[in-house]
Design an enzyme around this catalytic site. Structure first.
Site, PDB file in Angstrom:
ATOM      1  N   GLU A   1       1.008  -1.549   0.115  1.00 38.38           N
ATOM      2  CA  GLU A   1       0.098   0.153  -0.110  1.00 38.38           C
ATOM      3  C   GLU A   1       0.743   1.478  -0.015  1.00 38.38           C
ATOM      4  O   GLU A   1       0.414   2.125   0.780  1.00 38.38           O
ATOM      5  CB  GLU A   1      -0.986   0.070   1.088  1.00 38.38           C
ATOM      6  CG  GLU A   1      -1.821  -1.412   1.343  1.00 38.38           C
ATOM      7  CD  GLU A   1      -2.717  -1.207   2.425  1.00 38.38           C
ATOM      8  OE1 GLU A   1      -2.589  -0.418   3.378  1.00 38.38           O
ATOM      9  OE2 GLU A   1      -3.384  -2.030   2.165  1.00 38.38           O
TER      10      GLU A   1
ATOM     11  N   GLU B   1      -5.680 -11.258  -1.199  1.00 44.65           N
ATOM     12  CA  GLU B   1      -6.447 -11.032   0.259  1.00 44.65           C
ATOM     13  C   GLU B   1      -8.091 -10.930  -0.116  1.00 44.65           C
ATOM     14  O   GLU B   1      -8.571 -10.236   0.251  1.00 44.65           O
ATOM     15  CB  GLU B   1      -6.222  -9.939   0.878  1.00 44.65           C
ATOM     16  CG  GLU B   1      -4.693  -9.777   1.207  1.00 44.65           C
ATOM     17  CD  GLU B   1      -4.524  -8.520   1.937  1.00 44.65           C
ATOM     18  OE1 GLU B   1      -5.196  -7.714   2.562  1.00 44.65           O
ATOM     19  OE2 GLU B   1      -3.077  -8.067   2.070  1.00 44.65           O
TER      20      GLU B   1
HETATM   21  C1  GLA Z   1      -4.833  -4.975   4.270  1.00 45.36           C
HETATM   22  C2  GLA Z   1      -3.471  -5.774   4.854  1.00 45.36           C
HETATM   23  C3  GLA Z   1      -3.795  -7.316   5.315  1.00 45.36           C
HETATM   24  C4  GLA Z   1      -4.991  -6.909   6.459  1.00 45.36           C
HETATM   25  C5  GLA Z   1      -6.081  -6.312   6.046  1.00 45.36           C
HETATM   26  C6  GLA Z   1      -7.286  -6.167   6.830  1.00 45.36           C
HETATM   27  O1  GLA Z   1      -5.274  -5.598   3.375  1.00 45.36           O
HETATM   28  O2  GLA Z   1      -2.583  -5.937   3.871  1.00 45.36           O
HETATM   29  O3  GLA Z   1      -2.518  -7.657   6.149  1.00 45.36           O
HETATM   30  O4  GLA Z   1      -4.433  -6.232   7.650  1.00 45.36           O
HETATM   31  O5  GLA Z   1      -5.824  -4.977   5.383  1.00 45.36           O
HETATM   32  O6  GLA Z   1      -7.331  -7.290   7.876  1.00 45.36           O
END
Ligand code: GLA
Length: 385
Positions: free
Chosen positions: A163, A269
């Protein structure tokens, strides 16, 4: 694709295989099963594991994970605050369990995440309560990366930076403010030095947004031109049911765009939020989240519509959404190395508490008891279950 009956038959892992001590299955004895078997030859299928699952040795959940998945990511165990809570004091306990579990079950293990602006203690950026110099921060970054990657040499895939970009611009994190835009390049250099053969990934959310996509492509090609190789792009993929956002066209176009530039794509994710958007209730910076109980009853009913279970109709919509997302992934499987869902059971999801606290969400493939949901079967291409 395998069907449901095969799925149950092919379950070869038992709780005994989970951690050393009792009977241990060797790598050769692990027959692929569950979701990972269904996508064998296309991409690895992973999930994330929470600290308390590892600490309490939750054998039910770990058995399920070992049965279904062939890749794992730690939710929190390998974040800076987890590994180096105090300067030069490392805490390997939970991350060790995580890595052991992956190795014992012959899984691909992803190290998540080396450099991020969240879940990192303040001390990293301070000395005697003052903001540190660029030089010292780079030293701390290098030490952290080399210590962690040295210990986990067998972890061959790393989310190096998470990020760095927001919208089309640099996120003004402490990393960025103190080191400048070079912090991403330096992180990848340090990681490459620590383990030259590892797969190094840049990970971010909302990459289907064209502005963000262009900014990330620009950043990565600059790195590439300066001789710093980034192997892959992690699309976090926190998707929604509402308005089917982002569209499958956007998802597919994004995968193709990065693949065309030579990057491996990792879906890192994945989850599908079934609740209405609630961003307007988050005030930031600094981040302030409201609890659902702090919102008027009328609005709360709208925002948290399924506290007692997901209605059949929505469950079907979720299954259809997952099916269409996985159709894209299958079509793009030459470009995708791994698909990881962000948690196994609905109860585990962060989506109950984001962006507002205390709602009930159903974004994953297994219900709270570990039963596969309709969405699970639709991912397997068995839409009518
Ligand atoms: C971001 C992070 C993850 C996690 C999510 C929320 O996507 O990369 O590690 O913390 O936020 O759970």
């Amino acid at each position: 694709m395998i069907n449901r009956r095969n799925l149950i038959k092919s379950t070869t892992i038992t709780a005994a295989a989970l951690f050393s001590g009792c009977r241990r299955f060797t790598n050769q004895q692990r027959a692929p099963s569950g979701l990972s078997a269904a996508f064998e030859g296309q991409f690895r299928f992973g999930t994330s594991i929470k600290n308390n699952t590892l600490q309490s040795n939750d054998t039910n959940l770990l058995t399920l994970i070992a049965r279904e998945f062939n890749a794992i990511t730690a939710n929190n165990a390998m974040k800076w605050e987890g590994l180096q809570p105090k300067l030069n004091e490392f805490n390997w306990q939970i991350a060790d369990k995580f890595v052991d579990f992956g190795q014992q079950n012959n899984m691909q293990i992803t190290g998540h995440v080396l450099v991020w602006h969240k879940q990192i203690p303040n001390y990293v950026f301070l000395k005697d309560d003052k903001i540190i110099s660029k030089k010292l921060l780079l030293q701390r970054m290098e030490q952290h990366i080399s210590n962690v990657m040295e210990r986990y040499k067998k972890v061959t895939e790393w989310d190096v930076v998470n990020e760095a970009i927001v919208g089309g611009k640099w996120l003004e994190s402490k990393w960025y403010k103190i080191i400048g835009p070079d912090y991403v390049k330096r992180a990848f250099q340090f990681a490459r030095n620590a383990n030259p053969s590892a797969t190094l990934i840049y990970n971010d959310y909302g990459i289907t947004n064209p502005k963000k996509q262009q900014a990330i492509l620009g950043l990565l090609s600059k790195l590439n031109n300066s001789g710093v190789r980034v192997d892959g792009v992690g699309m976090q993929s926190h998707f929604s049911l509402e308005k089917n956002f982002p569209s499958t066209d956007m998802i597919e176009q994004t995968i193709e765009t990065f693949a065309r530039q030579g990057y491996q794509v990792f879906i890192t994710e994945l989850d599908v939020d079934v609740l209405p958007r609630a961003w307007k209730y988050v005030r930031q910076p600094p981040l302030q989240q409201l609890h659902i109980n702090e919102i008027s009853i009328r609005e709360a009913k709208y925002l948290d519509p399924y506290p007692n279970g997901l209605p059949e109709k929505v469950s079907k919509e979720l299954a259809d959404r997952y099916a269409s997302i996985f159709n894209v992934f299958s079509r793009q499987s030459d470009n995708i190395s791994r698909v990881t869902v962000w948690g196994t059971l609905d109860t585990e999801s962060w989506k109950h508490d984001w962006p507002i606290l205390g709602r009930t969400n159903y974004p994953l493939l297994f219900d709270n008891k570990g039963n596969p949901k309709q969405a699970y079967f639709s991912v397997l291409g068995e839409g009518n279950n």
